[in-house]
Design a protein around this motif. Sequence first.
Motif, PDB file in Angstrom:
ATOM      1  N   ASP A 165       0.930  -1.110  -0.011  1.00  0.00           N
ATOM      2  CA  ASP A 165      -0.024   0.031  -0.054  1.00  0.00           C
ATOM      3  C   ASP A 165       1.032   1.309   0.136  1.00  0.00           C
ATOM      4  N   LEU A 166       0.715   1.967  -0.761  1.00  0.00           N
ATOM      5  CA  LEU A 166       1.451   3.304  -1.257  1.00  0.00           C
ATOM      6  C   LEU A 166       0.878   4.299  -0.194  1.00  0.00           C
ATOM      7  N   LEU A 167      -0.274   4.335   0.330  1.00  0.00           N
ATOM      8  CA  LEU A 167      -0.921   5.215   1.370  1.00  0.00           C
ATOM      9  C   LEU A 167      -1.557   4.424   2.594  1.00  0.00           C
ATOM     10  N   PRO A 168      -0.543   4.012   3.184  1.00  0.00           N
ATOM     11  CA  PRO A 168      -0.688   3.114   4.045  1.00  0.00           C
ATOM     12  C   PRO A 168      -1.375   3.631   5.464  1.00  0.00           C
ATOM     13  N   SER A 169      -2.122   2.845   6.144  1.00  0.00           N
ATOM     14  CA  SER A 169      -2.543   3.166   7.566  1.00  0.00           C
ATOM     15  C   SER A 169      -1.372   2.576   8.806  1.00  0.00           C
ATOM     16  N   THR A 170      -1.649   2.869   9.938  1.00  0.00           N
ATOM     17  CA  THR A 170      -0.520   2.309  10.882  1.00  0.00           C
ATOM     18  C   THR A 170      -0.703   0.814  10.699  1.00  0.00           C
ATOM     19  N   GLU A 171      -1.956   0.285  10.376  1.00  0.00           N
ATOM     20  CA  GLU A 171      -1.964  -1.113  10.606  1.00  0.00           C
ATOM     21  C   GLU A 171      -1.299  -1.871   9.193  1.00  0.00           C
ATOM     22  N   THR A 172      -1.336  -1.116   8.097  1.00  0.00           N
ATOM     23  CA  THR A 172      -0.822  -1.888   6.840  1.00  0.00           C
ATOM     24  C   THR A 172       0.648  -1.292   6.674  1.00  0.00           C
ATOM     25  N   GLN A 173       1.264  -0.230   7.196  1.00  0.00           N
ATOM     26  CA  GLN A 173       2.594   0.154   7.074  1.00  0.00           C
ATOM     27  C   GLN A 173       3.633  -1.165   7.147  1.00  0.00           C
ATOM     28  N   GLY A 174       3.963  -1.267   5.934  1.00  0.00           N
ATOM     29  CA  GLY A 174       5.196  -2.289   5.760  1.00  0.00           C
ATOM     30  C   GLY A 174       4.678  -3.778   5.596  1.00  0.00           C
ATOM     31  N   CYS A 175       3.452  -3.738   5.461  1.00  0.00           N
ATOM     32  CA  CYS A 175       2.738  -5.155   5.333  1.00  0.00           C
ATOM     33  C   CYS A 175       2.601  -5.312   3.940  1.00  0.00           C
ATOM     34  N   GLU A 176       2.742  -6.898   3.485  1.00  0.00           N
ATOM     35  CA  GLU A 176       2.516  -7.247   2.424  1.00  0.00           C
ATOM     36  C   GLU A 176       1.073  -7.609   2.323  1.00  0.00           C
ATOM     37  N   LEU A 177       0.220  -7.249   1.257  1.00  0.00           N
ATOM     38  CA  LEU A 177      -1.054  -7.298   1.102  1.00  0.00           C
ATOM     39  C   LEU A 177      -1.152  -8.353   0.417  1.00  0.00           C
ATOM     40  N   ARG A 178      -2.642  -9.107   0.114  1.00  0.00           N
ATOM     41  CA  ARG A 178      -2.968 -10.099  -0.591  1.00  0.00           C
ATOM     42  C   ARG A 178      -3.982  -9.867  -1.749  1.00  0.00           C
ATOM     43  N   VAL A 179      -3.959 -10.384  -2.814  1.00  0.00           N
ATOM     44  CA  VAL A 179      -4.713 -10.205  -3.762  1.00  0.00           C
ATOM     45  C   VAL A 179      -5.776 -11.303  -3.885  1.00  0.00           C
ATOM     46  N   ARG A 180      -7.222 -11.042  -3.855  1.00  0.00           N
ATOM     47  CA  ARG A 180      -8.018 -12.135  -3.559  1.00  0.00           C
ATOM     48  C   ARG A 180      -9.080 -11.634  -4.718  1.00  0.00           C
ATOM     49  N   GLU A 181      -9.983 -12.689  -5.108  1.00  0.00           N
ATOM     50  CA  GLU A 181     -11.145 -12.324  -6.274  1.00  0.00           C
ATOM     51  C   GLU A 181     -12.468 -12.636  -5.782  1.00  0.00           C
TER      52      GLU A 181
END
Length: 567
Positions: free
Chosen positions: A161-177
Amino acid sequence: MASVRVAVRVRPLSQREKDLSAKVIIQVDGQITSVLSTKENFSCMNGELSGERVKSFSYDFSYDSMNSTSLNFVTQEKIFKDLGTDVLQAAFEGYNACVFAYGQTGSGKTYTMMGNPGDYGLIPRICEGLFHHIGGVLQKDKASFHMEVSYFEIYNERVRDLLPSTETQGCELRVREHPKDGPYVDALSRHQVQSYTEVGQLMQEGNKRRATANTGMNNVSSRSHAIFTIRFIKAMFDGELPSETVSKVHLVDLAGSERADATQTTGIRLKEGANINRSLVTLGIVISTLAISPADVNYSETLNTLRYASRAKNILNKPTVNEDSNVKIIRELQAEIARLKALLSAGNQMPSFEQPSGSSVEERLHQDEARVQELTKQWASRWKEIQTILGEDAVALRKEGIGVVLDSQIPYLIRIDEDLLSTGVVLYHLKEGITSVGAGGTKPEQDIVLHGEALQREHCVFENQRGAVTLVPLPGARCAVSGMEVTQPYLLSQGVNIQLGKATMFHFNHPQEAAQLREKRKSGLFVPSNSAAFSVETFSDFRLWMPFLQKHKNRNPVGFDALIKHS
């Protein structure tokens, strides 16, 4: 059905290519882009490219941006008019749209998509165009709009996330469908925007986080694929029928394809390039905008890019309008009403197998009309309330993963409801000046009317004087702050819990104070206790997806704080 539109843009020679005495091997003639082979046995007649060594490709648009002094030079504005205006039209009509920029590293993709200060590219111009068009529609059709943006990158096959919150800062996100909506990024933050200035600030913030590096072909080579998404909702009355459409505009700046020998990459950069090329093999079949180098030293990469583009022209899409489900029901009911009225005017009744429980056409007609009226009223009321709340300068709503975050600029109270059957969430702003609180039934009425045990009709007031908020209990009123009884004016601080009466609980948030504490903590000047850390970090904005606090709160505020610490 509609085919993918493909445009090719040729940039000027770079300084590196000039230093190598590179020759221009690209010629643009209308919609035709031709590339001349660098092999020796090609023919050249009258200065024009010809012979078997010339490969020509036809596209929807071929742009010559090699020489800024040339009469044929294509500017950023021209590209926006050809490509960006179609995206704007699609968004306002309720369709999804996507623009890709594809090409080798250093070919000018990021410049075409983002541009430079004073010479903006497609993405900023499309965003600005949306808000400009909104202004005209608001005056003409009295429509309502809601816009959110998100920004993420795919770096080394990982989503960030290039506009992360405190929770997603530095986290790897998952792609789902999603079975209906298709692929999406789980937990990706969405930010509500109300002006082009806000979009520009978010875009600038995201660009600073994007992975770039110096390679042999580009000093600021994009090492990731960046996707900027605009979610656009338009609501209005079309005649007597409500209309609500949702559009998504994906603006994609891909990392450049590259050869290791040309980019002179090793180690981490070599691994990045391998991942970039692997993902581009798949993405190559859906490219809609391309950037290429005119230099002979980049012949292979340029030719591969043009071949990718030719394949993309064969893709066919089936566009559909993204319509709100309730609005669709209303429209279908209106069509049914028109059919029933036609039957009545013809003096006919519905066939027996179509009659619900033997009801007549008139009864069915009245039922449908009543349902349309009720659904339309609910829809209009919902949008009016949303626009009223979001129209306040102090409030901003944004999506964050599966949650919704309501950011406020002024101090406020969060109601901690003791009723286990309560499903709503209540936030009270503490405006500048006096905010009165009580059980109500007074003249004038209290600003905040509460119903609870041991609450007086006029219970207390909150005084907000230039950002300093003080709780002032009225005579005989039961008030407590963080478990301590308060009978005199009490200056509130970020994150404290407030009890009014016997069991009416609130959490106090002061956004400006929380921001100051966060800055002090970064510099090491502020070391909070566990409970304070929870308050500053977690409650500086209000997250509607915290059912834990609703389910496990305690009537005793001291016990509540202990529960928070334990959590």
